[in-house]
Design a protein around this motif. Sequence first.
Motif, short mmCIF file in Angstrom:
data_model
loop_
_atom_site.label_atom_id
_atom_site.label_comp_id
_atom_site.label_asym_id
_atom_site.label_seq_id
_atom_site.Cartn_x
_atom_site.Cartn_y
_atom_site.Cartn_z
N ARG A 29 44.27 25.20 24.93
CA ARG A 29 43.54 25.53 26.16
C ARG A 29 44.36 25.26 27.41
NH1 ARG A 29 39.53 21.95 24.71
NH2 ARG A 29 39.81 21.05 26.77
N ASP A 30 45.35 24.39 27.34
CA ASP A 30 46.12 24.00 28.52
C ASP A 30 46.92 25.18 29.06
OD1 ASP A 30 48.62 22.70 29.94
OD2 ASP A 30 47.04 21.17 29.84
N PRO A 31 46.94 25.36 30.38
CA PRO A 31 47.70 26.48 30.97
C PRO A 31 49.20 26.41 30.70
CG PRO A 31 46.34 25.39 32.64
CD PRO A 31 46.19 24.62 31.38
N ASP A 32 49.72 25.24 30.32
CA ASP A 32 51.14 25.12 30.01
C ASP A 32 51.49 25.67 28.62
OD1 ASP A 32 51.77 24.05 32.47
OD2 ASP A 32 51.57 21.97 31.78
N CYS A 33 50.49 25.96 27.80
CA CYS A 33 50.74 26.52 26.47
C CYS A 33 51.22 27.96 26.61
CB CYS A 33 49.47 26.49 25.62
SG CYS A 33 48.97 24.83 25.13
N VAL A 34 52.03 28.39 25.67
CA VAL A 34 52.49 29.79 25.67
C VAL A 34 51.31 30.72 25.39
CG1 VAL A 34 53.97 31.46 24.50
CG2 VAL A 34 54.82 29.16 24.99
N VAL A 35 50.47 30.33 24.40
CA VAL A 35 49.27 31.10 24.07
C VAL A 35 48.07 30.27 24.53
CG1 VAL A 35 47.92 32.21 22.26
CG2 VAL A 35 50.42 32.14 22.08
N VAL A 36 47.43 30.70 25.62
CA VAL A 36 46.30 29.97 26.18
C VAL A 36 45.02 30.55 25.59
CG1 VAL A 36 45.08 29.33 28.29
CG2 VAL A 36 47.57 29.51 28.30
N LEU A 37 44.23 29.66 24.94
CA LEU A 37 43.00 30.06 24.27
C LEU A 37 41.81 29.45 25.00
CD1 LEU A 37 44.25 29.41 20.64
CD2 LEU A 37 44.18 31.59 21.84
N ASP A 38 41.01 30.28 25.64
CA ASP A 38 39.83 29.82 26.36
C ASP A 38 38.68 29.71 25.36
OD1 ASP A 38 38.08 29.09 28.35
OD2 ASP A 38 37.79 31.13 29.10
N ASP A 39 38.61 28.55 24.69
CA ASP A 39 37.66 28.36 23.59
C ASP A 39 37.35 26.86 23.51
OD1 ASP A 39 36.43 28.03 21.09
OD2 ASP A 39 37.76 29.43 20.07
N ALA A 40 36.08 26.50 23.57
CA ALA A 40 35.67 25.09 23.52
C ALA A 40 36.03 24.43 22.20
CB ALA A 40 34.17 24.98 23.77
N ASN A 41 36.25 25.21 21.15
CA ASN A 41 36.62 24.66 19.84
C ASN A 41 38.12 24.43 19.69
OD1 ASN A 41 33.96 24.63 18.78
ND2 ASN A 41 34.09 26.85 18.50
N VAL A 42 38.86 24.71 20.74
CA VAL A 42 40.32 24.57 20.72
C VAL A 42 40.71 23.42 21.64
CG1 VAL A 42 42.50 25.71 21.31
CG2 VAL A 42 40.69 27.00 20.17
N SER A 43 41.59 22.55 21.17
CA SER A 43 42.08 21.43 21.97
C SER A 43 43.07 21.91 23.03
CB SER A 43 42.77 20.41 21.07
OG SER A 43 41.88 19.91 20.11
N ARG A 44 43.34 21.02 24.01
CA ARG A 44 44.28 21.40 25.07
C ARG A 44 45.64 21.78 24.48
NH1 ARG A 44 45.82 18.24 29.30
NH2 ARG A 44 46.08 16.52 27.87
N PHE A 45 46.19 20.96 23.61
CA PHE A 45 47.40 21.29 22.86
C PHE A 45 47.01 21.26 21.40
CE2 PHE A 45 49.03 19.61 26.85
CZ PHE A 45 49.92 20.61 27.20
N HIS A 46 46.66 22.41 20.86
CA HIS A 46 46.03 22.51 19.54
C HIS A 46 47.06 22.60 18.41
CE1 HIS A 46 42.13 23.29 17.50
NE2 HIS A 46 42.92 23.81 16.58
N ALA A 47 48.02 23.50 18.57
CA ALA A 47 48.98 23.74 17.48
C ALA A 47 50.32 24.18 18.05
CB ALA A 47 48.43 24.80 16.54
N ARG A 48 51.33 24.11 17.17
CA ARG A 48 52.68 24.57 17.51
C ARG A 48 53.19 25.45 16.38
NH1 ARG A 48 53.30 19.18 19.38
NH2 ARG A 48 53.67 18.43 17.28
N LEU A 49 53.96 26.45 16.77
CA LEU A 49 54.76 27.20 15.81
C LEU A 49 56.20 26.79 16.06
CD1 LEU A 49 53.30 30.83 15.86
CD2 LEU A 49 52.67 28.91 14.42
N VAL A 50 56.87 26.35 15.01
CA VAL A 50 58.24 25.85 15.13
C VAL A 50 59.16 26.73 14.31
CG1 VAL A 50 59.72 23.85 14.73
CG2 VAL A 50 57.34 23.50 15.41
#
Length: 143
Positions: free
Chosen positions: A30-51
């Motif tokens: 959800r955080d605007p600093d994420c590459v993929v921003v997900l506007d969803d209450a079920n998603v954390s600010r920094f939810h996942a990473r692809l490495v």
Amino acid sequence: MDRQPVLVATRGPLEGARFPVGEDGITLGRDPDCVVVLDDANVSRFHARLVFHNAAIWVQDAGSRNGVFLNEKRVVRHKQFGPGDELVLGDHSFTLELDPIEHESVMTGRVALPTAPAPPSALVKWVLPAAAVAAVVAWLAIR
């Protein structure tokens, strides 16, 4: 790798969106600093990473409350993410595609490109006609 990995949204508000996965990977949340921003209450600010590691894409849960699911199984530490796999975060689903990388063509030798004529300078546009008018006026004055 001769193909570019691309994260493709397959369900949710971002459906159809494409996110190239570079060497630095991708962050999702959800955080605007994420590459993929997900506007969803079920998603954390920094939810996942692809490495991107060892020529493969890996999914990591970044400490989310509701989890990251790859092919309907919760990702505990990290899992390899490949084409055709389904990644789910909240109400959003993604898959991975491999797009061909377009290589720039290499040319050898010199190529002469045609050039357009330069526009007339201020000297040609204004000074020469003004000088001609002044010369005619001076000639008429001495007659």
